[in-house]
Design a protein around this motif. Structure first.
Motif, PDB file in Angstrom:
ATOM      1  N   GLY A   1      -7.674  -7.654  -8.906  1.00  0.00           N
ATOM      2  CA  GLY A   1      -6.990  -6.373  -8.707  1.00  0.00           C
ATOM      3  C   GLY A   1      -7.214  -5.488  -9.907  1.00  0.00           C
ATOM      4  O   GLY A   1      -7.866  -5.897 -10.872  1.00  0.00           O
TER       5      GLY A   1
ATOM      6  N   THR B   1      -2.919  -0.047 -12.719  1.00  0.00           N
ATOM      7  CA  THR B   1      -3.092   1.404 -12.848  1.00  0.00           C
ATOM      8  C   THR B   1      -2.439   1.962 -14.115  1.00  0.00           C
ATOM      9  O   THR B   1      -2.682   3.109 -14.463  1.00  0.00           O
TER      10      THR B   1
ATOM     11  N   GLY C   1       0.195  -1.343 -10.136  1.00  0.00           N
ATOM     12  CA  GLY C   1      -1.131  -1.505  -9.553  1.00  0.00           C
ATOM     13  C   GLY C   1      -1.257  -2.850  -8.876  1.00  0.00           C
ATOM     14  O   GLY C   1      -0.267  -3.437  -8.444  1.00  0.00           O
ATOM     15  N   ALA C   2      -2.506  -3.300  -8.770  1.00  0.00           N
ATOM     16  CA  ALA C   2      -2.790  -4.469  -7.939  1.00  0.00           C
ATOM     17  C   ALA C   2      -3.014  -5.722  -8.772  1.00  0.00           C
ATOM     18  O   ALA C   2      -3.813  -5.715  -9.707  1.00  0.00           O
TER      19      ALA C   2
ATOM     20  N   TRP D   1      -1.765  -5.667  -2.519  1.00  0.00           N
ATOM     21  CA  TRP D   1      -3.108  -5.169  -2.181  1.00  0.00           C
ATOM     22  C   TRP D   1      -4.098  -6.287  -1.883  1.00  0.00           C
ATOM     23  O   TRP D   1      -4.831  -6.224  -0.911  1.00  0.00           O
TER      24      TRP D   1
ATOM     25  N   CYS E   1      -5.138  -4.303   1.372  1.00  0.00           N
ATOM     26  CA  CYS E   1      -6.410  -3.552   1.342  1.00  0.00           C
ATOM     27  C   CYS E   1      -7.178  -3.784   2.640  1.00  0.00           C
ATOM     28  O   CYS E   1      -7.652  -4.893   2.908  1.00  0.00           O
TER      29      CYS E   1
ATOM     30  N   TYR F   1      -7.646   0.010  -7.091  1.00  0.00           N
ATOM     31  CA  TYR F   1      -6.867  -1.216  -6.927  1.00  0.00           C
ATOM     32  C   TYR F   1      -7.729  -2.465  -6.815  1.00  0.00           C
ATOM     33  O   TYR F   1      -7.293  -3.475  -6.285  1.00  0.00           O
TER      34      TYR F   1
END
Ligand code: AMP
Length: 458
Positions: free
Chosen positions: A102, A105, A155-156, A176, A235, A384
């Motif tokens: 991942g 972010t 984030g992921a 994700w 995703c 991601y």
């Protein structure tokens, strides 16, 4: 783009991890690594550039009942051994190891904060901030330390980690990337995809839930949900392109997903005049089969892929992009000569490979080339964990479908619609991240995407 694997409770943990990584090679081919913990509690890391099949005996890991592994693919600038995973660090409380799939972010902000407090980093990957934060986390159960380390992380992440003698697995609150839990002979296994469970004869138990941390050690299995629950953002590109068709991800079959995408594509974008359908191997084989089944047009093997060519084998600057396409693919003239054909691919990103392939197919005698794509136009980068280029290199971000058709040299071009894609995948249409197609990013994009891409964990 990465694959992760972890196992606790089998004396062959190290060799089973190595096997698991073979099945996760498609998720990352630049480097691989393992960290195993010996019965005496000694942790050792093995990391190398290249493929797991190129591992030499001097890399042989320790006997261990606990191990994690990682396969990594990143953007070119950060392809160095320092950035290979799993990361292994030794803190005052013992060893910490971590393998991450991942992209975070807010890694830059978190890293700056740690550096201000005196931390020194040994890599440029976002994943390292999590290791530093675990080391700083207050004493407590390993899962509590991991939870407090991950609390501000955005984030992921689908990750495996070792803290002391405990194996941990965690998935970010939006989920994700996939992560599944299985078991073999009483040992617990975690893997990005079920194909890595199959190779070690493990049985899938369930998905690691989004926002869940699972700890496994001599005291048993513990699960916590320490984070505020967020809307699901699985995703969709995992189903479209990334995962292996023999895997189940997010609880659904990748093969069934791709066939359904192909069938839906045939309904939305028929090509009634065509004599045959073929795939751009390998990632679009199942979608092309679905297209052929639905349209009752024969499925043929018109393009052959050289399986001995890795992604990094020939760089564009060495031999030019056309040569790159030719080294990887060749057309079967006997199949294509004089035929009107449907060429199915799962996606068009830059358009350069596709353009080369269309020229190759025409060169082999095809009289009409109708390109069908089993996903919508890719119009935005992924923040991601999928390696997509910046917007300026994404052909669909800059040109209309008609312009793309002209550029790649096809007689017609049809993309699957966003709704068609989301309704075709298992457990759709809700709960998926489709930002690269729709621009609908589940979180604010990172403030410095270029820096993030350069130093990305995956
Ligand atoms: P291009 O025509 O150069 O955009 O290449 C299209 C091909 O790239 C398709 O066959 C896709 O399966 C493949 N592809 C899609 N996404 C990626 C990715 N993130 N990395 C590498 N290849 C990809």
């Amino acid at each position: 783009m990465c694959g992760v694997f972890g196992i606790f409770g089998d004396d062959r943990a190290a060799s089973l991890t190595q096997l698991g990584l073979y099945s996760l090679q498609h998720r990352g081919q630049e480097s691989w690594g393992m960290v195993s913990v010996s019965p005496e509690g000694v942790a050792r890391a093995t990391r190398a550039m290249g493929l797991i099949s190129e591992a030499s005996t001097r890399n042989a890991p320790l006997d261990a009942r606990l191990a994690i592994g990682h396969t990594r693919y990143s953007t070119a600038g950060s392809s160095t051994i320092e950035n290979a995973q799993p990361i292994l660090a030794r803190s005052r409380d013992g060893h910490i190891a971590l393998g991450h799939n991942g992209n975070l972010t807010n890694a830059t902000e978190l890293r700056r904060e740690l550096e201000d407090q005196g931390s020194i980093f040994s890599s440029t990957i976002d994943s390292e901030v999590m290791v530093h934060r675990i080391a700083k986390a207050a004493d407590g159960a390993p899962e509590t330390r991991l939870a407090s380390a991950l609390a501000p992380v955005e984030g992921a992440y689908s990750l495996v980690a070792i803290i002391g003698d405990t194996l941990l697995a965690a998935r970010d609150p939006r989920g994700w990337r996939p992560l599944v839990m299985g078991s073999v002979n009483g040992a617990i296994v975690f893997a990005s995809e079920t194909c890595a469970l199959d190779i070690v004869n493990a049985t899938a138990i369930r998905e690691v839930e989004r926002g869940e941390i699972i700890a496994v050690d001599a005291n048993g299995i513990r699960s916590i949900f320490p984070f505020e629950r967020k809307p699901s953002a699985r995703c969709v590109f995992e189903y479209v392109y990334f995962a292996r068709p023999d895997s189940r991800v997010f609880g659904g079959s990748v093969d069934r997903a791709r066939r359904a995408l192909g069938r839906q594509l045939a309904r939305e974008c028929p090509a009634p005049s065509a004599d045959l359908v073929f795939a751009v191997p390998d990632s679009s084989n199942s979608a092309a089969l679905g297209y052929a089944e639905e349209s009752h047009i024969p499925y043929e093997l018109a393009l052959i892929r050289n399986h001995y060519v890795g992604r990094t084998f020939i760089q564009p600057e060495q031999a030019g992009r056309d040569a790159k396409v030719k080294v990887k693919y060749n057309a079967v003239r006997e199949v294509l000569q004089g035929k009107r054909v449907v060429m199915v691919d799962d996606s068009i990103v830059r358009g350069t490979t596709t353009r080369g392939l269309v020229a190759m197919v025409r060169g082999a005698g095809a009289t009409e080339v109708h390109m069908r794509v089993s996903s919508p136009p890719v119009t935005g980068p992924c923040y991601y964990g999928i390696d997509t280029p910046n917007r300026e290199h994404l052909i669909a971000a800059n040109y209309t479908v008609d312009e793309i058709a002209e550029h790649i040299g096809v007689d017609s071009l049809g993309y699957l619609s966003l709704d068609g894609m989301l309704n075709a995948v298992p457990d759709g249409p809700e709960g998926f991240c489709h930002a690269c197609f729709s621009g609908d990013y589940p979180t604010a994009p990172p403030t410095d995407p270029d820096k993030l891409r350069f130093g990305c964990g995956c």
